[in-house]
Write an enzyme that holds these catalytic residues in place. Structure first.
Site, PDB file in Angstrom:
ATOM      1  N   GLN A 165      10.095  43.153  38.939  1.00 44.78           N
ATOM      2  CA  GLN A 165      10.641  41.834  39.288  1.00 44.78           C
ATOM      3  C   GLN A 165      11.933  41.875  40.112  1.00 44.78           C
ATOM      4  O   GLN A 165      12.083  41.137  41.079  1.00 44.78           O
ATOM      5  CB  GLN A 165      10.867  41.055  37.983  1.00 44.78           C
ATOM      6  CG  GLN A 165      11.773  39.867  38.101  1.00 44.78           C
ATOM      7  CD  GLN A 165      12.073  39.247  36.741  1.00 44.78           C
ATOM      8  OE1 GLN A 165      11.166  38.818  36.034  1.00 44.78           O
ATOM      9  NE2 GLN A 165      13.332  39.184  36.388  1.00 44.78           N
ATOM     10  N   ASP A 169      15.701  44.424  35.999  1.00 42.61           N
ATOM     11  CA  ASP A 169      14.558  44.011  35.182  1.00 42.61           C
ATOM     12  C   ASP A 169      13.319  44.473  35.937  1.00 42.61           C
ATOM     13  O   ASP A 169      13.005  43.953  36.998  1.00 42.61           O
ATOM     14  CB  ASP A 169      14.590  42.483  35.024  1.00 42.61           C
ATOM     15  CG  ASP A 169      13.367  41.944  34.286  1.00 42.61           C
ATOM     16  OD1 ASP A 169      12.437  42.731  34.014  1.00 42.61           O
ATOM     17  OD2 ASP A 169      13.353  40.732  34.003  1.00 42.61           O
ATOM     18  N   ASP A 191      22.344  39.653  29.215  1.00 36.34           N
ATOM     19  CA  ASP A 191      21.036  39.148  29.654  1.00 36.34           C
ATOM     20  C   ASP A 191      21.012  37.628  29.562  1.00 36.34           C
ATOM     21  O   ASP A 191      21.676  37.040  28.703  1.00 36.34           O
ATOM     22  CB  ASP A 191      19.903  39.744  28.809  1.00 36.34           C
ATOM     23  CG  ASP A 191      18.539  39.435  29.436  1.00 36.34           C
ATOM     24  OD1 ASP A 191      18.429  39.442  30.684  1.00 36.34           O
ATOM     25  OD2 ASP A 191      17.581  39.171  28.686  1.00 36.34           O
ATOM     26  N   LYS A 192      20.227  37.022  30.469  1.00 34.28           N
ATOM     27  CA  LYS A 192      20.050  35.562  30.562  1.00 34.28           C
ATOM     28  C   LYS A 192      21.332  34.840  30.948  1.00 34.28           C
ATOM     29  O   LYS A 192      21.638  33.756  30.452  1.00 34.28           O
ATOM     30  CB  LYS A 192      19.497  34.976  29.253  1.00 34.28           C
ATOM     31  CG  LYS A 192      18.229  35.644  28.744  1.00 34.28           C
ATOM     32  CD  LYS A 192      17.054  35.483  29.680  1.00 34.28           C
ATOM     33  CE  LYS A 192      15.806  36.125  29.094  1.00 34.28           C
ATOM     34  NZ  LYS A 192      15.460  37.392  29.786  1.00 34.28           N
ATOM     35  N   LYS A 204      16.879  36.795  37.261  1.00 36.49           N
ATOM     36  CA  LYS A 204      18.299  36.508  37.123  1.00 36.49           C
ATOM     37  C   LYS A 204      19.216  37.661  37.367  1.00 36.49           C
ATOM     38  O   LYS A 204      18.826  38.796  37.380  1.00 36.49           O
ATOM     39  CB  LYS A 204      18.556  35.837  35.808  1.00 36.49           C
ATOM     40  CG  LYS A 204      18.483  34.334  36.055  1.00 36.49           C
ATOM     41  CD  LYS A 204      18.963  33.553  34.895  1.00 36.49           C
ATOM     42  CE  LYS A 204      18.898  34.337  33.650  1.00 36.49           C
ATOM     43  NZ  LYS A 204      17.580  34.819  33.346  1.00 36.49           N
ATOM     44  N   TYR A 231      14.697  31.318  43.429  1.00 37.02           N
ATOM     45  CA  TYR A 231      14.810  31.860  42.079  1.00 37.02           C
ATOM     46  C   TYR A 231      13.714  32.880  41.840  1.00 37.02           C
ATOM     47  O   TYR A 231      12.537  32.555  41.878  1.00 37.02           O
ATOM     48  CB  TYR A 231      14.707  30.724  41.055  1.00 37.02           C
ATOM     49  CG  TYR A 231      14.735  31.223  39.631  1.00 37.02           C
ATOM     50  CD1 TYR A 231      15.927  31.654  39.072  1.00 37.02           C
ATOM     51  CD2 TYR A 231      13.587  31.285  38.869  1.00 37.02           C
ATOM     52  CE1 TYR A 231      15.963  32.134  37.773  1.00 37.02           C
ATOM     53  CE2 TYR A 231      13.607  31.758  37.577  1.00 37.02           C
ATOM     54  CZ  TYR A 231      14.803  32.179  37.035  1.00 37.02           C
ATOM     55  OH  TYR A 231      14.838  32.659  35.752  1.00 37.02           O
TER      56      TYR A 231
END
Ligand code: F6R
Ligand code: MG
Ligand code: MG
Length: 368
Positions: A94, A11, A131-132, A235, A232
Site C-alpha cells: 500500500q 504499511d 499508527d492512524k 496514511k 488518499y
C-alpha cells in the site's frame, strides 16, 4: 565516529484489515536486515510494528539520506510486500507508491526519521512509532518535552537545559521551514505548531551548552502520502527518534510528553479525530473503529552503534490512566458519528471521497 539512527516505516500489508502486521512480515524484514548487518552495511537493527506499519530501526555510520540504506529499506519493504501478497494480506504494498527505487526513499511512500550524532558515553534513545495519525501528532508531545517546564522539570532545574532548545519547523503545504528559539519565541512557535496539519516540528537541536548544536536531539518523519500520491491512499502514520538524559530531557520527561492522550487526526479512513493512546507493542493493534490512534515507545541504549534489546516503555501500569482516559475520549468522540469535530473539517477532507459527493450535488444547489 558518528552514529546514524534511521527509522524507516511503511504499511506493506495489514493483518487482518488495517489492524496489525503479520509475524511473517516481521520475520522477512529481520532476515533482510540481518544480512545487511552481516555484510557491515548496518551496525545494528530492530524490527517492530505499530498497528499495520512495519518499522525498521537501524544504526549505521553512513549519515542521513544514504542511498544504500534507503535502498535496503526499499528492498526490504518490496520483499515483505511479496510475502504479503502470497498470504493475501490486506493492502499489500500500500505505501510503496513508486515502481522502482531511484536513489532516495523520500517521496516514495515510506516515512523516514533519521539523525546523525556523536555518541555520548551513554546514549539513551527512544523510537516513537504511531499508527492512524499524521506527523503533526508529534507537535504537542515534542513541544512539551523540550519547551514545557510543567513536563520537563529540567528546563528549570538543569543548567544545561535552562537555555531551552532550537526548533526546526516545517510548513508542509508551502514546502519551507523556519528555525525558532524557545522559550524566547514560544508564543510565535505555538501559533504555528498548534496548526498541526500544516506546521510540523521536524527537528529539535540543543542550544550552546553541553552538546553539539548541529546534532539533533529529536527528529520526526514528515512525509504526507496524499501530497505524494495526490489522493488518499493510506496514511502518513509518523515515527520519531528522541535522545534523552545528560543535557537533554530525562527519559521520564520524554515519556511524560505522551501521558495526556491528546486529539489527533487520521483515525478511520484518515478522516476522524481521536485520542492518541500510548501502548506497548502487544497492544499496538488498531481495532476499535480502526483505532484509536496509537503510539509505541521503544527505548534503547546505544554503544558504538550497537543497540540493546528494546524496552517497551508504554507497556507499563504508569500509562494505564492515560489509556483509560483515551478510551473515555474514544467513547465521547465516537458518539459524534459523522459530525465534526470527530469527523475532520471539510478542508482536511480534500483528499478523500467527500469532494465527489459535493461534485454530485453541485447542480442541485440554488443560489440564494
Ligand atoms: C488505514 C486506515 C483505515 C482504512 C479503512 C478503510 O490505515 O486508517 O481506517 O482507511 O479501514 O480501508 P479500505 O478503504 O482499504 O477498506
Ligand atoms: Mg493500512
Ligand atoms: Mg498504518
Amino acid at each position: 565516529m558518528k552514529t546514524t539512527f534511521s527509522v524507516i516505516k511503511a504499511d506493506v500489508g495489514g493483518f487482518p484489515g488495517h489492524s496489525s502486521v503479520h509475524p511473517q512480515l516481521i520475520e522477512v524484514a529481520r532476515q533482510r536486515l540481518s544480512q545487511a548487518r552481516d555484510s557491515d552495511l548496518l551496525l545494528d537493527f530492530h524490527v517492530s510494528h505499530c498497528g499495520d506499519d512495519l518499522e525498521l530501526l537501524m544504526t549505521h555510520t553512513r549519515g542521513e539520506n544514504d542511498e544504500e540504506i534507503h535502498c535496503l529499506a526499499w528492498d526490504t519493504f518490496q520483499e515483505a510486500t511479496e510475502r504479503a501478497k502470497k498470504l493475501g494480506l490486506y493492502g499489500a504494498g500500500q505505501d510503496l507508491l513508486k515502481d522502482a527505487f531511484s536513489g532516495n526513499i523520500r517521496g516514495m511512500g515510506p516515512g523516514i526519521a533519521e539523525m546523525e550524532f556523536t555518541e555520548r558515553a551513554s546514549e539513551p534513545l527512544v523510537a516513537f512509532l504511531m499508527d492512524k495519525t499524521e506527523p503533526g501528532a508529534f507537535n504537542l508531545p515534542i513541544f512539551k518535552m523540550f519547551a514545557d517546564p510543567f513536563t520537563t522539570a529540567g528546563l528549570i532545574i538543569d543548567p544545561f537545559l535552562h537555555g531551552g532548545f532550537r526548533f526546526e519547523i516545517w510548513d508542509i503545504v508551502e514546502h519551507r521551514r523556519v528555525f525558532m528559539n524557545l522559550p524566547e519565541e514560544m508564543y510565535d512557535a505555538l501559533a504555528l505548531i498548534g496548526a498541526k496539519s500544516r506546521f510540523v516540528i521536524k527537528r529539535v537541536y540543543p542550544k550552546e551548552g553541553k552538546l553539539p548544536t548541529d546534532e539533533p536531539a529529536a527528529v520526526v518523519s514528515t512525509e504526507k502520502l496524499y501530497h505524494i500520491a495526490g489522493e488518499y491512499v493510506g496514511k502518513d502514520d509518523p515515527v520519531a527518534a528522541v535522545r534523552a538524559q545528560s543535557g537533554l530531557p530525562a527519559l521520564g520527561e520524554v515519556l511524560e510528553g505522551f501521558a495526556f492522550p491528546h486529539l489527533v487526526s487520521g483515525w478511520m479512513r484518515g478522516s476522524h479525530n481521536g485520542p492518541l493512546m500510548p501502548v506497548g507493542v502487544r497492544q499496538a493493534r488498531c481495532t476499535r473503529f480502526d483505532g484509536p490512534p496509537r503510539v509505541v515507545a521503544l527505548g534503547f541504549q546505544v554503544k558504538n552503534g550497537r543497540m540493546t534489546e528494546p524496552a517497551d516503555l508504554f507497556d507499563d501500569p504508569a500509562f494505564d490512566y492515560s489509556r483509560q482516559k483515551a478510551m473515555e475520549v474514544t467513547d465521547y468522540m465516537r458518539r459524534h458519528g459523522p459530525f465534526e469535530p470527530h469527523r475532520l473539517p471539510m478542508d482536511d477532507m480534500e483528499y478523500t471521497t467527500l469532494p465527489k459527493v459535493m461534485a454530485r450535488l453541485e447542480d442541485r444547489f440554488e443560489q440564494m
